[in-house]
Write an enzyme that holds these catalytic residues in place. Structure first.
Site, PDB file in Angstrom:
ATOM      1  N   HIS A  37       0.881  -1.237  -0.072  1.00  0.00           N
ATOM      2  CA  HIS A  37      -0.246   0.315  -0.300  1.00  0.00           C
ATOM      3  C   HIS A  37       0.581   1.555   0.178  1.00  0.00           C
ATOM      4  CE1 HIS A  37      -4.062  -1.922   0.395  1.00  0.00           C
ATOM      5  NE2 HIS A  37      -3.619  -2.512   0.853  1.00  0.00           N
ATOM      6  N   THR A  38       2.100   1.113  -0.538  1.00  0.00           N
ATOM      7  CA  THR A  38       2.483   2.038  -0.750  1.00  0.00           C
ATOM      8  C   THR A  38       2.614   3.244  -2.253  1.00  0.00           C
ATOM      9  OG1 THR A  38       4.327   0.557  -1.586  1.00  0.00           O
ATOM     10  CG2 THR A  38       4.453   1.874   0.774  1.00  0.00           C
ATOM     11  N   GLY A 122      -8.629 -14.172  -8.559  1.00  0.00           N
ATOM     12  CA  GLY A 122      -8.679 -13.271  -6.720  1.00  0.00           C
ATOM     13  C   GLY A 122      -7.859 -14.325  -5.951  1.00  0.00           C
ATOM     14  N   SER A 127      -4.718 -10.547 -12.089  1.00  0.00           N
ATOM     15  CA  SER A 127      -5.280 -11.017 -13.047  1.00  0.00           C
ATOM     16  C   SER A 127      -5.892 -10.229 -13.939  1.00  0.00           C
ATOM     17  CB  SER A 127      -6.120 -11.832 -12.694  1.00  0.00           C
ATOM     18  OG  SER A 127      -6.998 -12.168 -11.853  1.00  0.00           O
ATOM     19  N   ASP A 172       0.021  -2.558 -10.135  1.00  0.00           N
ATOM     20  CA  ASP A 172       0.203  -4.087 -10.899  1.00  0.00           C
ATOM     21  C   ASP A 172       0.265  -3.326 -12.086  1.00  0.00           C
ATOM     22  OD1 ASP A 172      -0.913  -4.530  -8.417  1.00  0.00           O
ATOM     23  OD2 ASP A 172      -3.006  -4.136  -9.365  1.00  0.00           O
TER      24      ASP A 172
HETATM   25  C1  GLA Z   1      -3.445  -3.745  -5.139  1.00  0.00           C
HETATM   26  C2  GLA Z   1      -3.536  -2.646  -5.787  1.00  0.00           C
HETATM   27  C3  GLA Z   1      -2.256  -2.259  -6.020  1.00  0.00           C
HETATM   28  C4  GLA Z   1      -1.715  -2.053  -4.718  1.00  0.00           C
HETATM   29  C5  GLA Z   1      -1.672  -3.160  -3.766  1.00  0.00           C
HETATM   30  C6  GLA Z   1      -0.803  -2.506  -2.004  1.00  0.00           C
HETATM   31  O1  GLA Z   1      -3.031  -4.679  -5.563  1.00  0.00           O
HETATM   32  O2  GLA Z   1      -3.855  -2.655  -7.040  1.00  0.00           O
HETATM   33  O3  GLA Z   1      -1.917  -0.751  -6.111  1.00  0.00           O
HETATM   34  O4  GLA Z   1      -2.215  -1.071  -3.560  1.00  0.00           O
HETATM   35  O5  GLA Z   1      -3.140  -3.390  -3.652  1.00  0.00           O
HETATM   36  O6  GLA Z   1       0.376  -2.346  -2.387  1.00  0.00           O
END
Ligand code: GLA
Length: 403
Positions: A37-38, A122, A127, A172
């Site tokens: 979550h950075t 999931g 994906s 992602d």
């Molecule tokens: C998910 C979100 C990303 C990121 C991560 C946590 O994968 O799609 O943008 O925030 O959680 O690091």
């Protein structure tokens, strides 16, 4: 990348649409190795594209519609390319609809397409980003659009925000596009400077998929993002320097100011500030070949998810706890948004088999069923392919090597 799956998908395309696909795109899933979550806090992440992903095969159509087949789900949707709309029934199609809406200004005609992949849905392996990025590359080729990987990543992110309701960062999509075989991707999500660094050949990543998916995963994710924004605003009021995001708050700022803050906001901030530190220190450890130290950072990251960010769950915790006493494992942590999904485990190459057996058994002792454990390899990023699966150039630019 599974070339046999590509060949089977080409055959299915031919059977369904009575002609060959003219565009073959592929995008991998990803693991988040360190930095939780950075990304939307403008911080740092170490991640890797993996050797599983999504194929998107397409050919231009005569009419104005997109006919989209999900081979694995045996589902099919039709929508006008000029107005993709949103779907509830074929929700998987929203990622494709969203990318079409974001990438295509005045498109005509439509196209026929088929998607197929080997990423578990999931499982926290992105994906959805693999689908968005393979869609985006296919659109570039179909409509001769300019090739700009950051713009493509943003189109995927916008599709998540507006079509799937997840206020995700860019992790992602960036990882799926910039992955490199045998390398981690190191991203600064403020400057969007992206570099790759080699992984030691004698280490592997295991992915342990709990199969658990929290029903409120999108709303919990969005709530964490709001907490982070509120925490950044609280620090902006008391710090000397300007604070645009939690990226700007130092561990010292946190020590000085957090006691006067809402306790939950302070813990959310502690997670993000700690994660940014761990990524920077972790990168140096990897460069020095210190896998023990790097593994300890993975455990510390997970503990911070449990205590500060509260985005873990019992199933993930069971696996991380079990990993601590299994020979050959350096470290383990949840990977991605959290609230279910997968644990990633960094393990010595020689211990892969034994560690996988022990992780499955530890999970079964607690929950009565084994969790799925697979070995993943750090792989090349998304690419347009020849029909045989070799990377092609786009607009004269050489694509990623595909493994
Ligand atoms: C998910 C979100 C990303 C990121 C991560 C946590 O994968 O799609 O943008 O925030 O959680 O690091």
């Amino acid at each position: 990348m599974d070339l046999q799956l590509l060949e089977r998908t080409r055959q299915s395309f031919r059977e369904r649409f009575d002609r060959d696909a003219t565009v073959h795109a592929y995008a991998p899933g990803r693991i988040e190795v360190l930095g939780n979550h950075t990304d939307y806090n403008e911080g740092f992440v170490l991640s890797a594209a993996i050797d599983r992903g999504t194929y998107f095969l397409a050919a231009p159509a005569a009419g104005p519609d997109v006919c989209l087949v999900a081979r694995d789900l045996e589902d099919e949707v039709v929508f006008p390319v000029a107005q993709p709309g949103r779907s509830k029934a074929g929700a998987w199609s929203n990622y494709v609809r969203g990318v079409c809406a974001k990438c295509l200004a005045d498109p005509s005609p439509g196209f026929d397409a088929m998607i197929a992949g080997d990423l578990p849905l999931g499982a926290g392996l992105s994906s959805s980003a693999a689908l968005e990025m393979s869609t985006g590359l296919a659109l570039l080729d179909l409509y001769a659009l300019p090739y700009d990987r950051i713009a493509l990543a943003r189109a995927g992110q916008a599709a998540e925000h507006e079509y799937a309701g997840a206020k995700c960062g860019l992790l992602d999509q960036v990882t799926s596009l910039f992955g490199r075989a045998g390398h981690l991707v190191m991203t600064d999500f403020r400057s969007l400077e992206i570099e790759t660094m080699p992984l030691r050949a004698n280490s592997r990543f295991l992915v342990c998929n709990t199969g658990v998916q929290h029903s409120l995963v999108e709303s919990e994710y969005n709530a964490r993002r709001e907490d982070c924004e509120a925490a950044a605003a609280a620090f902006a009021r008391v710090c000397d320097q300007s604070v645009a995001a939690l990226r700007d708050v130092t561990p010292d700022d946190w020590r000085v100011h957090s006691s006067g803050m809402d306790e939950r906001m302070a813990r959310r901030a502690a997670h993000v500030i700690g994660e940014n530190e761990r990524v920077l220190v972790g990168r140096a450890m990897l460069q020095a070949g210190d896998l023990e130290g790097f593994g300890a950072s993975l455990y510390a990251s997970h503990a911070s998810s449990q205590n500060n960010f509260e985005n873990s769950c019992a199933e993930l915790d069971t696996l991380v706890e079990a990993a601590r006493s299994i020979a050959g494992i350096y470290g383990a942590r949840l990977s991605g948004g959290g609230f279910g999904g997968s644990v990633i485990v960094l393990v010595d190459a020689a211990a892969v088999e034994a560690a996988s057996v022990e992780l499955r058994a530890a999970y079964a002792r607690e929950y009565g069923v084994e969790c799925e454990v697979v070995t993943v390899t750090a792989a090349a990023g998304a690419a347009l392919l020849t029909p045989e699966g070799q990377p092609r150039t786009i607009n004269g630019e050489q694509q990623n090597e595909v493994t």
